[in-house]
Design a protein around this motif. Structure first.
Motif, PDB file in Angstrom:
ATOM      1  N   LYS A 249      -2.679 -48.019   4.104  1.00 28.18           N
ATOM      2  CA  LYS A 249      -1.809 -46.530   4.429  1.00 28.18           C
ATOM      3  C   LYS A 249      -2.421 -45.610   3.525  1.00 28.18           C
ATOM      4  N   ASP A 254       4.801 -39.075  -0.454  1.00 27.60           N
ATOM      5  CA  ASP A 254       5.680 -39.152   0.164  1.00 27.60           C
ATOM      6  C   ASP A 254       7.069 -38.647  -0.213  1.00 27.60           C
ATOM      7  N   ASP A 272       1.321 -43.451  -2.760  1.00 22.61           N
ATOM      8  CA  ASP A 272       1.726 -44.061  -1.640  1.00 22.61           C
ATOM      9  C   ASP A 272       0.262 -44.140  -0.444  1.00 22.61           C
ATOM     10  N   GLU A 333       7.748 -43.558   7.422  1.00 25.80           N
ATOM     11  CA  GLU A 333       6.485 -42.982   7.998  1.00 25.80           C
ATOM     12  C   GLU A 333       5.226 -43.788   8.030  1.00 25.80           C
ATOM     13  N   THR A 359       2.074 -49.658   0.641  1.00 26.24           N
ATOM     14  CA  THR A 359       3.124 -49.386  -0.204  1.00 26.24           C
ATOM     15  C   THR A 359       4.341 -49.154   0.809  1.00 26.24           C
TER      16      THR A 359
END
Ligand code: BES
Ligand code: ZN
Ligand code: ZN
Length: 490
Positions: A249, A254, A272, A333, A359
């Motif tokens: 990711k 974020d 993130d 997301e 995460t």
């Protein structure tokens, strides 16, 4: 830190010396006088784990006693933690150089101690005007480590260092394009590693609806980075071995998007992208040390922000594989960008296994705090067992969450194939894993939710506050294990 291997005579050594002392029955040649031996003996009557500092003017002797009778992983982990205490002492004393030797101690115990010193010595200080002290030179008694072992570990620690540095960097200095450039320039210098960076236009033509939706509120372009390392090329096996795909990711920051994160919850969301940083670092470490494995790292990257054009709750997006997803919450997301990357991996690489690191959920932290990884698997019972095993050994542990089919109901949508979040606050980590697993199809799939361990809000074990690189040692050890299994088959 510079490491050297030397023959160290503890009794005559001139310099700061760290002396590890595990098993008194096997210990010999203590660099201590009679009074000091008595002091150690008295201490050990009460407890096994302690550090005594003796002045050997102008140097220090750090005498580290530990209990060598504990189970190996526990003993080694305690040594990493003790190394952290010793490192703090060295820094306080402004001792920039030190040497390590031992008696009544196994080589792997010395290695764990050196690993602890190294991981503890990292701090994120590039924005601090006055650079803090670090340990500069570490001499290690060559009785305990071989040059090639030390070199392989040093390379792995260097990758962990860089992972932590990237995760700690604020988004102002590391956006998706900058991170992609950084990875591609590293790949260019690494034998056997290729790197493809896809920009907005290419991502649009791939129809990666998840990554594009999340990126819509951002003023920065997204990137989709694919790194490939084939360590089995030219070997006895065919070059076309199906790879292990590592999906990470890469949310550079974020905010939550239109479902904006409240209060303090937004702090530290520069971390993130730890999943992407972890997976890139694992692949680079495997390449550094020529592990005979075939890896593809797939790293979708963007930040998640609110803006006039940002994706909104109720939007229905079409993913890379054609699945439609109703957006219920723009703060969920990560699973959207990962889903595209997972589907892309499954379709284009014929992987033997897909592993994700992300995460992903605050619920993972609530379930097990900051002491391990929340893991899930689909069609990957055996690799998961192996991962758990090596995780216990290197002390980057994981706990397996169930993937019962009943959870599927929770992410079904009335208007689309799936929705990106549930309506109830239950099983948040599992439903996120279930969402991802949909895109892996039949391919063996392991998901690692590293939300609790990628970034520590306060110091723990051998980590200062900030990024940890947690998961790199785990996956690296897993790849080493693959190598052993392959050898066993022949
Ligand atoms: N990046 C967060 C998860 C996170 C939280 C990571 C805390 C590290 C520490 C993720 O994108 C997120 O916001 N998840 C939501 C999902 C929810 C909206 C379904 C969460 O966990 O609250
Ligand atoms: Zn979020
Ligand atoms: Zn997120």
């Amino acid at each position: 830190m510079n490491y050297t291997l030397e023959t160290i005579n503890a009794k005559t050594f001139e310099g700061n010396l760290i002396y590890l002392y595990g098993d008194e029955t096997a210990a010999r040649d203590l660099p201590l006088g009679r009074k000091e031996i008595e002091e150690v003996r008295k201490h050990r009557e009460r407890e096994r784990d302690f550090v005594l500092v003796f002045d050997r003017l102008p140097y220090h002797l750090y005498f580290v006693s530990f209990d060598s009778e504990r189970q190996a992983p526990d003993c080694q982990e305690r040594l990493r933690c003790t190394a952290t205490r010793v490192l703090r002492m060295l820094i306080t004393e402004a001792d920039a150089d030190a040497a390590i030797t031992a008696s009544g101690t196994l080589p792997e115990e010395v290695a764990a101690f050196v690993e602890g010193l190294t991981l503890a010595d990292y701090s994120f200080d590039r924005y601090i005007s006055k650079t803090p002290h670090h340990l500069q030179n570490l001499a290690i008694d060559s009785l305990f480590l071989k040059p090639d072992e030390l070199e392989a570990s040093r390379r792995l620690w260097n990758r962990i260092f860089w992972c932590r540095e990237w995760v700690n960097l604020p988004v102002q200095d590391l956006n998706a394009a900058q991170f992609a450039d950084e990875l591609s320039s590293i790949a260019a210098d690494l034998e056997g590693v290729s790197c493809t960076v896809m920009d907005l236009k290419q991502i649009q033509s791939l129809r990666m609806g998840g990554l594009l939706a999340v990126n819509r509120g951002s003023s920065d372009e997204p990137r989709f980075v694919v790194l490939e390392y084939n360590g089995v090329k030219g070997g006895r096996r065919k070059a076309s071995t199906s790879p292990i795909c590592l999906v990470g990711k890469g949310i550079m920051f974020d905010t939550g998007g239109l479902n904006i994160k409240p209060g303090d919850y937004m702090c530290e969301m520069k971390s993130d992208m730890a999943g992407a940083a972890t997976m890139a670092s694992v692949l680079f470490a495997a390449a550094d040390n020529h592990l005979p494995v075939h890896l593809v790292a797939l790293l979708p990257m963007t930040d998640n922000r609110p803006a006039a054009n940002a994706y909104a709750p109720d939007d229905i997006i079409t993913m890379y594989d054609g699945t439609t997803v109703e957006v219920v919450n723009t703060d969920a997301e990560g699973r959207l960008i990962l889903a595209d990357a997972i589907a892309y991996a499954a379709k284009n690489y014929n992987p033997q296994l897909i592993v994700t690191a992300a995460t992903l959920t605050g619920a993972a932290v609530r379930a097990i705090s900051t002491f391990g990884i929340a893991a899930m698997q689909q069609n990957a019972d055996c690799p998961m067992t192996m991962l758990q095993l090596v995780g216990d050994q290197v002390y980057e542990r994981l706990v397996q969450f169930p993937m019962w089919r009943e959870y599927d109901e929770m992410i079904k949508s009335k208007f689309a194939d799936l929705r990106n979040s549930t309506m109830s606050p239950q099983a948040g980590t599992i439903t996120a894993g279930k969402f991802l697993a949909h895109f892996a199809g039949e391919v063996p799939f392991i998901h690692l939710d590293i939300a609790g361990v990628a970034y520590f809000t306060k110091a723990q074990q051998y980590y200062r506050e900030g990024a940890s690189g947690y998961g790199i040692r785990l996956l690296y050890a897993f790849l080493q294990m693959q190598e052993m299994i392959e050898k066993g088959k022949k």
